[in-house]
Design a protein around this motif. Structure first.
Motif, PDB file in Angstrom:
ATOM      1  N   TYR A  56       0.830  -1.212   0.000  1.00 60.43           N
ATOM      2  CA  TYR A  56       0.000   0.000   0.000  1.00 60.43           C
ATOM      3  C   TYR A  56       0.860   1.258   0.000  1.00 60.43           C
ATOM      4  CZ  TYR A  56      -4.528  -2.340   0.754  1.00 60.43           C
ATOM      5  OH  TYR A  56      -5.693  -3.076   0.617  1.00 60.43           O
ATOM      6  N   GLN A  57       1.925   1.259   0.797  1.00 59.89           N
ATOM      7  CA  GLN A  57       2.771   2.443   0.875  1.00 59.89           C
ATOM      8  C   GLN A  57       3.463   2.722  -0.450  1.00 59.89           C
ATOM      9  OE1 GLN A  57       5.362   1.705   4.210  1.00 59.89           O
ATOM     10  NE2 GLN A  57       3.910   2.528   5.690  1.00 59.89           N
ATOM     11  N   ARG A  58       3.809   1.671  -1.164  1.00 61.56           N
ATOM     12  CA  ARG A  58       4.421   1.873  -2.482  1.00 61.56           C
ATOM     13  C   ARG A  58       3.421   2.492  -3.449  1.00 61.56           C
ATOM     14  NH1 ARG A  58       7.884  -3.818  -3.083  1.00 61.56           N
ATOM     15  NH2 ARG A  58       9.089  -3.524  -1.165  1.00 61.56           N
ATOM     16  N   LEU A  59       2.184   2.036  -3.392  1.00 59.03           N
ATOM     17  CA  LEU A  59       1.140   2.611  -4.249  1.00 59.03           C
ATOM     18  C   LEU A  59       0.872   4.071  -3.881  1.00 59.03           C
ATOM     19  CD1 LEU A  59      -1.271  -0.453  -4.303  1.00 59.03           C
ATOM     20  CD2 LEU A  59      -0.025   0.451  -6.277  1.00 59.03           C
ATOM     21  N   VAL A  60       0.903   4.361  -2.581  1.00 65.08           N
ATOM     22  CA  VAL A  60       0.722   5.748  -2.136  1.00 65.08           C
ATOM     23  C   VAL A  60       1.871   6.608  -2.631  1.00 65.08           C
ATOM     24  CG1 VAL A  60       0.668   7.267  -0.116  1.00 65.08           C
ATOM     25  CG2 VAL A  60      -0.673   5.165  -0.118  1.00 65.08           C
ATOM     26  N   ALA A  61       3.100   6.098  -2.488  1.00 62.56           N
ATOM     27  CA  ALA A  61       4.285   6.861  -2.874  1.00 62.56           C
ATOM     28  C   ALA A  61       4.288   7.206  -4.360  1.00 62.56           C
ATOM     29  CB  ALA A  61       5.547   6.084  -2.512  1.00 62.56           C
ATOM     30  N   GLU A  62       3.682   6.342  -5.185  1.00 57.62           N
ATOM     31  CA  GLU A  62       3.672   6.579  -6.629  1.00 57.62           C
ATOM     32  C   GLU A  62       2.391   7.255  -7.107  1.00 57.62           C
ATOM     33  OE1 GLU A  62       4.675   3.020  -8.689  1.00 57.62           O
ATOM     34  OE2 GLU A  62       6.697   2.939  -7.831  1.00 57.62           O
ATOM     35  N   GLY A  63       1.529   7.637  -6.164  1.00 62.63           N
ATOM     36  CA  GLY A  63       0.358   8.427  -6.515  1.00 62.63           C
ATOM     37  C   GLY A  63      -0.849   7.645  -6.990  1.00 62.63           C
ATOM     38  N   HIS A  64      -0.811   6.320  -6.922  1.00 62.73           N
ATOM     39  CA  HIS A  64      -1.947   5.519  -7.364  1.00 62.73           C
ATOM     40  C   HIS A  64      -3.020   5.410  -6.276  1.00 62.73           C
ATOM     41  CE1 HIS A  64       0.506   4.423 -10.759  1.00 62.73           C
ATOM     42  NE2 HIS A  64       1.424   3.897  -9.972  1.00 62.73           N
ATOM     43  N   VAL A  65      -2.608   5.541  -5.040  1.00 65.75           N
ATOM     44  CA  VAL A  65      -3.511   5.365  -3.906  1.00 65.75           C
ATOM     45  C   VAL A  65      -3.316   6.525  -2.939  1.00 65.75           C
ATOM     46  CG1 VAL A  65      -3.938   3.907  -1.860  1.00 65.75           C
ATOM     47  CG2 VAL A  65      -3.630   2.854  -4.109  1.00 65.75           C
ATOM     48  N   GLN A  66      -4.403   6.891  -2.252  1.00 69.03           N
ATOM     49  CA  GLN A  66      -4.337   7.928  -1.228  1.00 69.03           C
ATOM     50  C   GLN A  66      -4.623   7.305   0.131  1.00 69.03           C
ATOM     51  OE1 GLN A  66      -7.366  10.615  -2.616  1.00 69.03           O
ATOM     52  NE2 GLN A  66      -5.936  11.813  -3.864  1.00 69.03           N
ATOM     53  N   ALA A  67      -3.829   7.700   1.124  1.00 72.36           N
ATOM     54  CA  ALA A  67      -4.044   7.240   2.496  1.00 72.36           C
ATOM     55  C   ALA A  67      -4.798   8.328   3.248  1.00 72.36           C
ATOM     56  CB  ALA A  67      -2.716   6.950   3.175  1.00 72.36           C
ATOM     57  N   ARG A  68      -5.936   7.967   3.825  1.00 70.07           N
ATOM     58  CA  ARG A  68      -6.728   8.931   4.582  1.00 70.07           C
ATOM     59  C   ARG A  68      -6.715   8.530   6.044  1.00 70.07           C
ATOM     60  NH1 ARG A  68     -12.031   9.293   0.534  1.00 70.07           N
ATOM     61  NH2 ARG A  68     -10.835   9.728  -1.377  1.00 70.07           N
ATOM     62  N   ARG A  69      -6.312   9.470   6.872  1.00 73.60           N
ATOM     63  CA  ARG A  69      -6.145   9.174   8.291  1.00 73.60           C
ATOM     64  C   ARG A  69      -7.454   8.681   8.904  1.00 73.60           C
ATOM     65  NH1 ARG A  69      -3.837  13.403  12.897  1.00 73.60           N
ATOM     66  NH2 ARG A  69      -3.730  11.882  14.589  1.00 73.60           N
ATOM     67  N   ALA A  70      -7.350   7.600   9.660  1.00 74.47           N
ATOM     68  CA  ALA A  70      -8.475   6.997  10.381  1.00 74.47           C
ATOM     69  C   ALA A  70      -9.580   6.523   9.447  1.00 74.47           C
ATOM     70  CB  ALA A  70      -9.055   7.966  11.410  1.00 74.47           C
ATOM     71  N   SER A  71      -9.273   6.407   8.162  1.00 72.72           N
ATOM     72  CA  SER A  71     -10.293   5.972   7.211  1.00 72.72           C
ATOM     73  C   SER A  71      -9.820   4.786   6.378  1.00 72.72           C
ATOM     74  CB  SER A  71     -10.688   7.130   6.290  1.00 72.72           C
ATOM     75  OG  SER A  71     -11.663   6.714   5.351  1.00 72.72           O
TER      76      SER A  71
END
Length: 470
Positions: A56-71
């Motif tokens: 997941y962190q790799r996907l976030v780092a490359e802009g494919h996924v967004q991490a939303r706090r507490a969500s």
């Protein structure tokens, strides 16, 4: 349903990353869709939560996924084109290994088994978030100023307290804040040395330090590292021969070997520094992660000939870029002049933020947890590397670094590094950590990243191949 195959040579993190990216690219998962929770996906794929988190962190780092706090995690509204790099398969010169190292630092599709940083999930990011929220609620006074050359006073006072806990007695005006340990080491070198001077360094040692010192037109001479610290016979001979003014070293949790100086070696180093009139610059990058009772050169010397460099990149967050130098008053004044010429002042905003992290009340507990996690990881990786047929330089008492080698001396490490890339591993060959770039069978491992069954299988295959070679 995502199916992962542990028997494949490709790491599970890479398999999961590719599967999720394929679903996003094919619109099976659309912008705004929520991804399964880490625990749910780990259960479905029969992998650890760490494997899912890393994917997941790799996907976030490359802009494919967004991490939303507490969500949770969501497919990014605006998908960026994939930016994965293809492995460099050209010539294998020393320069190309440098290129490999830097080209792949940000490639989340490779297992960077020898990198130089602590995994983000182990850092004190929660503390940074809380301190940032608290800082945003405070008065804006001071946030529009350059700050003072010494740095934010309350932070220097807090560092004074931390140093006192290690037996290093100092005063706030003997502490100079810097833009990370890198700037600290650069400023110290500029205060001590002139172009074409000889400077002694650990051999092996930090590649970044070597590059910085060379950029100042300094001649580097390596002092071989033993399991007990620097080789004292070599240190004495080299310091006498070259009239060296400074020795840059790391007493505790040394990079790249993970080793420590014994008290006996530390005392003799200080005696040599006094007899031969050179300074010792001790880069304490792993402060707080060393085992109880670890030797402190600055404590023994009372900051007379020892210049103590510290940072919070390995314990709080490297993005804050806050380091410091603790030294005697005369040297602190020289540091201030160099700092003003180099960069005026450092960022009071980040210094205030770090101060908030340190005084919040949870930093000490975080340090204890981090140190224990790294000690546990050290034990695991040491055992599994030995099972794979590798020899250890020493069993480190903590920290992220580990130095291990193959039995044979004539290993073509450049070819090995290329084969590792084709298997989705990035290794750190030992010649990158030598001043002379001499071929060596050693590798640096980072225990926060290296505990992977496929990596152990790859190394075991290489060890068998070398034994069969005869």
């Amino acid at each position: 349903m995502i199916t992962l195959d542990p028997s494949l040579p490709m790491p599970l993190v890479r398999q999961l990353y590719d599967a999720l990216l394929a679903q996003i690219a094919s619109s099976a998962m659309k912008p705004g869709d929520k991804l399964p929770s880490v625990r749910a996906l780990a259960k479905d794929c029969e992998v650890s939560t760490m494997t899912v988190t890393n994917a997941y962190q790799r996907l976030v780092a490359e802009g494919h996924v967004q991490a939303r706090r507490a969500s949770g995690y969501y497919v990014a509204e605006v998908e960026r084109a994939a930016t994965r790099r293809k492995p460099f398969l050209g010539r294998t010169s020393v320069d190309s290994l440098w290129l490999l190292k830097h080209v792949y630092e940000d490639d989340r599709t490779l297992l960077n088994a020898g990198c130089g940083w602590v995994p983000p999930e182990m850092l004190h990011i929660g503390g940074v978030q809380r301190a940032l929220a608290a800082l945003s609620r405070k008065s804006a006074a001071g946030l529009a100023n350059y700050g003072t050359p010494y740095g934010y006073l309350p932070l220097r006072q807090q560092i004074q307290t931390l140093l006192a806990q290690k037996g290093i007695e100092t005063a706030p005006h003997q502490i100079v804040l810097t833009h990370g340990a890198s700037q600290a080491l650069s400023l110290v070198a500029r205060c001590l040395l002139q172009p074409r001077d000889v400077v002694l360094v650990d051999e092996p040692g930090s590649t970044n330090l070597f590059a910085m010192l060379r950029s100042m037109d300094l001649k580097l001479v390596g002092v071989e590292r033993t399991v007990n610290g620097p080789d004292l016979t070599a240190l004495q001979a080299l310091a006498q021969r070259h009239g060296a003014k400074a020795f840059f070293t790391t007493t505790n949790l040394h990079n790249p070997t993970g080793g420590q100086c014994t008290p006996a070696v530390a005392y003799q180093m200080l005696r040599l520094a006094e007899q031969l009139d050179f300074r010792i610059v001790d880069n304490d990058a792993m402060a707080g992660l060393e085992p109880p009772g670890a030797t402190s050169l600055a404590s023994l010397d009372r900051l007379q000939r020892v210049i103590h460099v510290g940072s919070f990149s390995k314990t709080v967050s490297p993005s804050l870029r806050v380091g410091f130098v603790a030294c005697n008053e005369e040297f602190a004044e020289k540091m201030i002049l160099q700092k003003m010429v180099n960069s005026l002042t450092t960022s009071e905003l980040t210094e205030r933020l770090l101060h908030g992290v340190l005084v919040e009340g949870r930093y000490r507990a975080h340090l204890a947890r981090l140190a224990e996690r790294l000690r546990t990881a050290q034990n695991t990786v040491c055992e599994r590397l030995e099972t794979a047929g590798m020899q250890l330089f020493t069993r480190p008492a903590g920290g992220p670094f580990l130095w291990a080698r193959f039995e044979r001396d004539d290993v073509d490490m450049r070819a090995l590094a290329q084969r590792a890339i084709s298997e989705s591993f990035l290794l750190a060959p030992g010649d990158l950590f030598r001043t002379d770039l001499r071929p060596t069978p050693w590798l640096r491992f980072n225990v926060g990243y290296a505990d992977d069954p496929k990596l152990y299988r790859f190394l075991a295959q290489e060890a068998r191949r070398l034994r069969q070679k005869g």
